[in-house]
Design a protein around this motif. Structure first.
Motif, PDB file in Angstrom:
ATOM      1  N   LEU A  59       0.854  -1.188   0.000  1.00 37.35           N
ATOM      2  CA  LEU A  59       0.000   0.000   0.000  1.00 37.35           C
ATOM      3  C   LEU A  59       0.885   1.231   0.000  1.00 37.35           C
ATOM      4  O   LEU A  59       2.002   1.201   0.506  1.00 37.35           O
ATOM      5  N   SER A  60       0.385   2.305  -0.547  1.00 38.70           N
ATOM      6  CA  SER A  60       1.077   3.584  -0.422  1.00 38.70           C
ATOM      7  C   SER A  60       0.092   4.574   0.179  1.00 38.70           C
ATOM      8  O   SER A  60      -1.102   4.321   0.227  1.00 38.70           O
ATOM      9  N   GLY A  61       0.604   5.688   0.643  1.00 37.87           N
ATOM     10  CA  GLY A  61      -0.262   6.689   1.257  1.00 37.87           C
ATOM     11  C   GLY A  61      -0.789   6.238   2.598  1.00 37.87           C
ATOM     12  O   GLY A  61      -1.942   6.468   2.938  1.00 37.87           O
ATOM     13  N   ILE A  62       0.075   5.585   3.376  1.00 39.24           N
ATOM     14  CA  ILE A  62      -0.330   5.064   4.674  1.00 39.24           C
ATOM     15  C   ILE A  62       0.480   5.723   5.775  1.00 39.24           C
ATOM     16  O   ILE A  62       1.522   6.330   5.528  1.00 39.24           O
ATOM     17  N   ASP A  63      -0.019   5.613   6.989  1.00 41.38           N
ATOM     18  CA  ASP A  63       0.799   5.898   8.150  1.00 41.38           C
ATOM     19  C   ASP A  63       0.474   4.870   9.222  1.00 41.38           C
ATOM     20  O   ASP A  63      -0.421   4.038   9.040  1.00 41.38           O
ATOM     21  N   LEU A  64       1.223   4.891  10.291  1.00 41.54           N
ATOM     22  CA  LEU A  64       1.173   3.811  11.267  1.00 41.54           C
ATOM     23  C   LEU A  64       1.074   4.363  12.674  1.00 41.54           C
ATOM     24  O   LEU A  64       1.816   5.271  13.048  1.00 41.54           O
ATOM     25  N   LEU A  65       0.158   3.802  13.456  1.00 41.11           N
ATOM     26  CA  LEU A  65       0.031   4.098  14.878  1.00 41.11           C
ATOM     27  C   LEU A  65       0.339   2.807  15.622  1.00 41.11           C
ATOM     28  O   LEU A  65      -0.380   1.814  15.471  1.00 41.11           O
ATOM     29  N   THR A  66       1.423   2.788  16.413  1.00 40.55           N
ATOM     30  CA  THR A  66       1.936   1.557  17.000  1.00 40.55           C
ATOM     31  C   THR A  66       2.416   1.771  18.436  1.00 40.55           C
ATOM     32  O   THR A  66       2.749   2.901  18.815  1.00 40.55           O
ATOM     33  N   ASN A  67       2.485   0.687  19.204  1.00 39.91           N
ATOM     34  CA  ASN A  67       3.088   0.768  20.531  1.00 39.91           C
ATOM     35  C   ASN A  67       4.590   0.482  20.468  1.00 39.91           C
ATOM     36  O   ASN A  67       5.271   0.494  21.466  1.00 39.91           O
ATOM     37  N   LEU A  68       5.093   0.198  19.294  1.00 38.26           N
ATOM     38  CA  LEU A  68       6.513   0.011  18.986  1.00 38.26           C
ATOM     39  C   LEU A  68       7.161  -1.127  19.777  1.00 38.26           C
ATOM     40  O   LEU A  68       8.323  -1.086  20.100  1.00 38.26           O
TER      41      LEU A  68
END
Length: 128
Positions: free
Chosen positions: A74-83
């Motif tokens: 996918l392109s145009g994504i971002d990520l929300l993570t607890n890392l």
């Protein structure tokens, strides 16, 4: 068609999380027990949406079995993570060009969430 007044779209790749916080919003309503769709199904569906960026969230999105496949297709994504994942593996396997940086300086395309009582703040900052 997504209405113009919508400026944020987040999809939960999974409701699972590796932190088990008492205050987790996903604990209510049986969300953790839902069937997860495959990475191919996520990519196929999200490619049809003409909206960017789409935030990949969860639970913890990196727990999805097809996490790297989704990120790399996918392109145009971002990520929300607890890392909590292996950052070196992430760096090795993920193409950074797929991430959208269109909302700088307001927020970055990879955002890390701190979980009170579950995350070590110093380690999290260093890893970030």
């Amino acid at each position: 068609m997504i209405p113009k007044e919508i400026n944020y779209l987040e999809v939960y790749l999974t409701f699972r999380c590796n932190l088990n916080c008492d205050y987790c919003i996903n604990k209510f309503g049986g969300l953790k027990s839902r069937k997860e769709i495959s990475g191919e199904e996520w990519v196929s569906g999200l490619e049809k949406i003409s909206f960017q960026p789409i935030t990949l969230g969860g639970g913890e999105p990196s727990l999805h079995k097809d996490f790297f496949y989704i990120l790399n297709n996918l392109s145009g994504i971002d990520l929300l993570t607890n890392l909590q994942f292996d950052a070196d593996e992430f760096i090795d396997k993920v193409n950074p060009k797929n991430f959208t940086f269109s909302y700088k300086p307001f927020y970055h395309s990879i955002r890390v969430s701190y979980h009170v009582g579950k995350s070590n703040p110093k380690k999290l900052i260093n890893k970030t």
